[in-house]
Design an enzyme around this catalytic site. Structure first.
Site, PDB file in Angstrom:
ATOM      1  CG  ASP A   1      -9.569  57.781  -6.159  1.00 60.22           C
ATOM      2  OD1 ASP A   1     -10.771  57.872  -6.890  1.00 60.22           O
ATOM      3  OD2 ASP A   1      -9.219  56.794  -5.277  1.00 60.22           O
TER       4      ASP A   1
HETATM    5  C1  BGC Z   1     -12.500  55.319  -6.159  1.00 61.43           C
HETATM    6  C2  BGC Z   1     -12.079  54.855  -7.534  1.00 61.43           C
HETATM    7  C3  BGC Z   1     -13.010  55.092  -8.580  1.00 61.43           C
HETATM    8  C4  BGC Z   1     -13.566  56.324  -8.674  1.00 61.43           C
HETATM    9  C5  BGC Z   1     -14.589  56.941  -9.566  1.00 61.43           C
HETATM   10  C6  BGC Z   1     -13.151  56.583  -6.346  1.00 61.43           C
HETATM   11  O1  BGC Z   1     -14.120  56.811  -5.057  1.00 61.43           O
HETATM   12  O2  BGC Z   1     -11.498  55.114  -5.135  1.00 61.43           O
HETATM   13  O3  BGC Z   1     -11.560  53.584  -7.564  1.00 61.43           O
HETATM   14  O4  BGC Z   1     -12.303  54.866  -9.793  1.00 61.43           O
HETATM   15  O5  BGC Z   1     -14.047  56.753  -7.445  1.00 61.43           O
HETATM   16  O6  BGC Z   1     -15.844  56.171  -9.459  1.00 61.43           O
END
Ligand code: BGC
Length: 748
Positions: free
Chosen positions: A229
């Site tokens: 993530d």
């Molecule tokens: C979120 C993810 C997301 C990623 C990219 C993160 O903060 O938890 O779900 O895909 O950012 O935007």
């Protein structure tokens, strides 16, 4: 050196350590690095669970896209095929905007209704989550775009999400939190899995070799890329060793340098670098092979805007409908009340947010356009959804008093549901509860429409209004989709994918959510959602699976056919009315509780069906043997218990309609008996137990030892002792030798 094949694997190229390390972190916020000299292109990723959520290049906003219902709203359709169609439409827009990977679906379980991102997730049940996520991934990948399932795993809260440890038993992890990921990985083969921010039992998921390699790859056969993530990597070298291939977003080369330094100083085997680089290169090859030219999307199978309306309509759940108030009588004078009726909420906040191509429109206009009678509007409360306004309240009361039906639109305010923080409670703002009560007191009939990403507390007026409708956060089609249900053009086919509790304190995770001191202890174990509510048989506002139809349907003839792989279950749904019906046949199992505690009922299959007026249709549900298994903590494996199991065809976890018993011959794994096994475990063994009694009877002709081992009260008292400790007591005939002899002759 790592070797890369071209698309056919005909040629291969070698990468240096520096080149390989460069593939292991992002080029920027959304793309992987290219190695053009080796024919490895960059891969562009984008968010998009309920519509393409791609940032504009200068981050000043998002690329306009069709905004579909959020996953939690769509889950109420119980329709993987519809989810697949929506996913395909999102993927087409993603591909047209130049992305090759969609960072969706989010598929964490809803451990608590307070979860801030629950609107991005499907359900509190792993089977429903799995089926819908499989539909989503297949829909996306069918368009040549890669899906990235997230957030693996036990990322069930936003509070302290970057550090918190989900302290969870292996059984709950396997049966619930990992279960949906296991299904989706093995059946839909997503290109990527996203490792979540949190720790599980003290170890960051991004550094957990057992989760990222042992379970995901070795047990489930995952062959894609594990991506972090965004910002989830704490120690790049440890993460790489554990199996985290790609760190996102860019670290401006800092983590590549750490990786290279670790190889050079001998703390990291270069093989880990090349292993992950190969996977990222393979992803780039896959993406390049299926890349469509950017620009206008290909002629769509169905218009995305129309699909958004259909999906919104199908997400609507009719929770209560007394005196047939819905659908609206054609000529009824209608008052639509509530600021959210003119500007409905339709999505949640955070990375999933979509810039809708078409406006969601107003519920007032949509009802006005469909309903033959008069439609009046009064805002009732301030536009922020929070602020009480006495003048608006008075106006709403007088409009409601003269109408045949007052429709009050309420909902959780925008600030309540977002990535980054959890909900504080389930309460609607006081200004909204006040208006519902005031309208219900004067109106001839009151319908409450709830617009929210999750359950809200309805206790203040649940039984004093005539109808309650939940739209979820239904995307840009919310107004038109809802209107077609209210006027009866469509049957409400939505069913709750999560329990609506009476009080927050009734929820199984209440005492331990969201934890403290860096730990969230999953004290409710496997009793998440309806499993816990049903286990204590506590009152709920609306149970899991609940939803009413306008039609009158019956379930008939639950027929079960067994095969080597499982059971095929048929249920006939009869529509006795003159309205077209949508029904969801839910199949639960009641499993015997011999060896471990079980949920009273657990969902093992379902089928959403449409039944024409006066017709019947057959719903077929396949239940693999695997669906009846439980995780055995002692044996550290899956097991199927023998004994009578009951299939229950139901309309909710609390509303059983038909039952059918099956006699299951399971695998009944047993732990090997040793001197550390308890007396009860020895006596309970089908062959060793009787052999033990025979042996002590022979060894102690006085009958004292036999008496001790067969006296129920004595066994109750000493049955939990490891048998080896009884064997050192000279007052009985049990000896370690005797135990060995019994084991040798009866266990082979
Ligand atoms: C979120 C993810 C997301 C990623 C990219 C993160 O903060 O938890 O779900 O895909 O950012 O935007």
């Amino acid at each position: 050196m790592s070797a890369f094949g071209d698309a056919q694997g005909a040629q291969s190229v070698e990468l240096t350590l520096t080149e390989a390390a460069s593939l292991l972190s992002g080029a920027d916020m959304a793309s992987t690095k290219a190695l053009t000299e080796h024919g490895i292109p960059s891969v562009r990723m984008t968010d998009g669970s309920n519509g393409l959520a791609m940032n504009l290049p200068d981050f000043s906003g998002k690329v306009p896209a069709t905004c579909f219902p959020t996953s939690s709203a769509l889950a109420a359709t119980w329709d993987p095929a519809l989810v697949s169609r929506v996913a395909a439409a999102i993927a087409r827009e993603a591909a047209a905007a130049g992305a090759q990977v969609l960072l969706s679906p989010g598929m964490n379980l809803k451990r608590s209704p307070l979860g801030g991102r629950n609107f991005e997730y499907y359900s509190e049940d792993p089977l429903l989550t799995a089926e819908l996520a499989v539909g989503f991934v297949k829909g996306v990948q069918g368009e040549g775009v890669g899906a990235c399932v997230k957030h693996y795993v036990a990322n069930n809260q936003e509070t302290d999400r970057m550090r918190v440890s989900a302290d969870v038993s292996e059984r709950a992890l396997r049966e619930l939190y990992l279960r949906a990921f296991e299904e989706v990985v093995s059946r839909a083969k997503p290109w990527l899995v996203m490792a979540s921010y949190n720790k599980v039992n003290g170890t960051y998921v991004s550094e957990d070799e057992r989760l990222l390699t042992g379970i995901l790859r070795d047990e489930w056969g995952f062959d894609g890329v594990v991506v972090s993530d965004w910002g989830a990597v704490d120690d790049r070298v440890r993460a790489l060793r554990a199996g985290l291939d790609l760190e996102m977003p860019s670290t401006s080369g800092a983590s590549d340098a750490q990786v290279i330094a670790a190889v050079e100083d001998g703390t990291l085997d270069a093989a880990f670098v090349h292993r992950s680089a190969r996977r990222v290169a393979e992803l780039a090859r896959r993406a390049a092979d299926s890349r469509r030219p950017t620009g206008d999307p290909p002629a769509p199978v169905e218009s995305a805007a129309d699909l958004a309306i259909t999906a919104a309509e199908r997400s609507v759940v009719l929770l209560r409908n007394e005196h047939g108030v819905l659908p609206l009588a054609p000529r009824a004078g209608v008052a639509v009340i509530g600021a959210y009726a003119s500007a409905p909420r339709f999505q949640g906040g955070g990375s999933a947010g979509v810039q809708p191509k078409q406006p969601a429109g107003s519920i007032v206009d949509a009802v006005g356009a469909r309903h033959a009678g008069t439609v009046e509007y009064a805002p009732g409360y301030a536009a922020d959804g929070l602020t009480r306004d006495p003048a608006l309240l008075d106006q709403a009361i007088s409009v409601a008093a003269t109408a045949d039906v007052a429709i009050v639109v309420v909902g959780s305010p925008e600030s309540a549901e977002s990535e980054g923080y959890d909900r504080a409670d389930l309460d609607l703002p006081e200004a909204q509860n006040e208006i519902v009560a005031a309208v219900a007191a004067v109106a001839r009939s009151t319908v409450v429409v709830i617009v929210s990403g999750g359950p809200v507390r309805t206790e203040a007026w649940r039984t004093s209004v005539d109808a309650i409708v939940s739209t979820g956060l239904a995307g840009q089609g919310v107004s038109l989709g809802l209107a077609s249900i209210l006027v009866g053009d469509a049957d409400p086919g939505g069913r709750l994918a999560e329990t609506w509790p009476c009080e927050l304190a009734d929820t199984p995770s209440f005492l331990s959510f969201p934890g403290e001191g860096g730990h969230s202890v999953y004290g409710e174990g496997i009793f998440v959602g309806y499993r816990g509510h049903d286990r204590i048989n506590g009152a709920v506002a609306f149970p899991f699976g609940h939803g009413l139809s306008f039609a009158e349907t019956r379930f008939e003839d639950l027929a079960v056919v067994e095969s080597a792989s499982g059971w095929s279950v048929d249920v006939t749904v009869v529509n006795d009315s003159e309205r077209a019906a949508r029904e969801v046949v839910q199949l639960y199992v009641e499993a015997p509780e011999l060896a471990a505690r079980r949920a009273p009922r657990a969902l093992v299959g379902f089928a959403a069906v449409a039944v024409a007026p006066g017709q019947k249709t057959q719903a077929r549900i396949r239940v693999p043997r695997r669906a009846l298994k439980r995780w055995d903590e002692a044996a550290a494996g899956w097991t199927l218990d023998s004994g009578i199991h009951t299939f229950v065809a139901a309309r909710s976890s609390r509303d059983a309609v038909l039952r059918h018993e099956i006699d299951v011959v399971g695998d009944d794994i047993r732990m090997p008996l040793t001197a550390a096994s308890t007396l009860v475990e020895w006596l309970g063994h089908p062959s060793v137990g009787p052999a033990l009694i025979a042996a002590v009877t022979e060894a102690d002709p006085t009958g004292r030892t036999t008496g001790m081992l067969t006296n129920p009260m004595a066994v109750l008292m000493i049955g939990g002792l490891p048998i080896g400790r009884l064997a050192v007591d000279a007052a009985n005939a049990l000896t370690l030798d005797l135990l060995d002899r019994v084991l040798d002759s009866h266990m082979g």
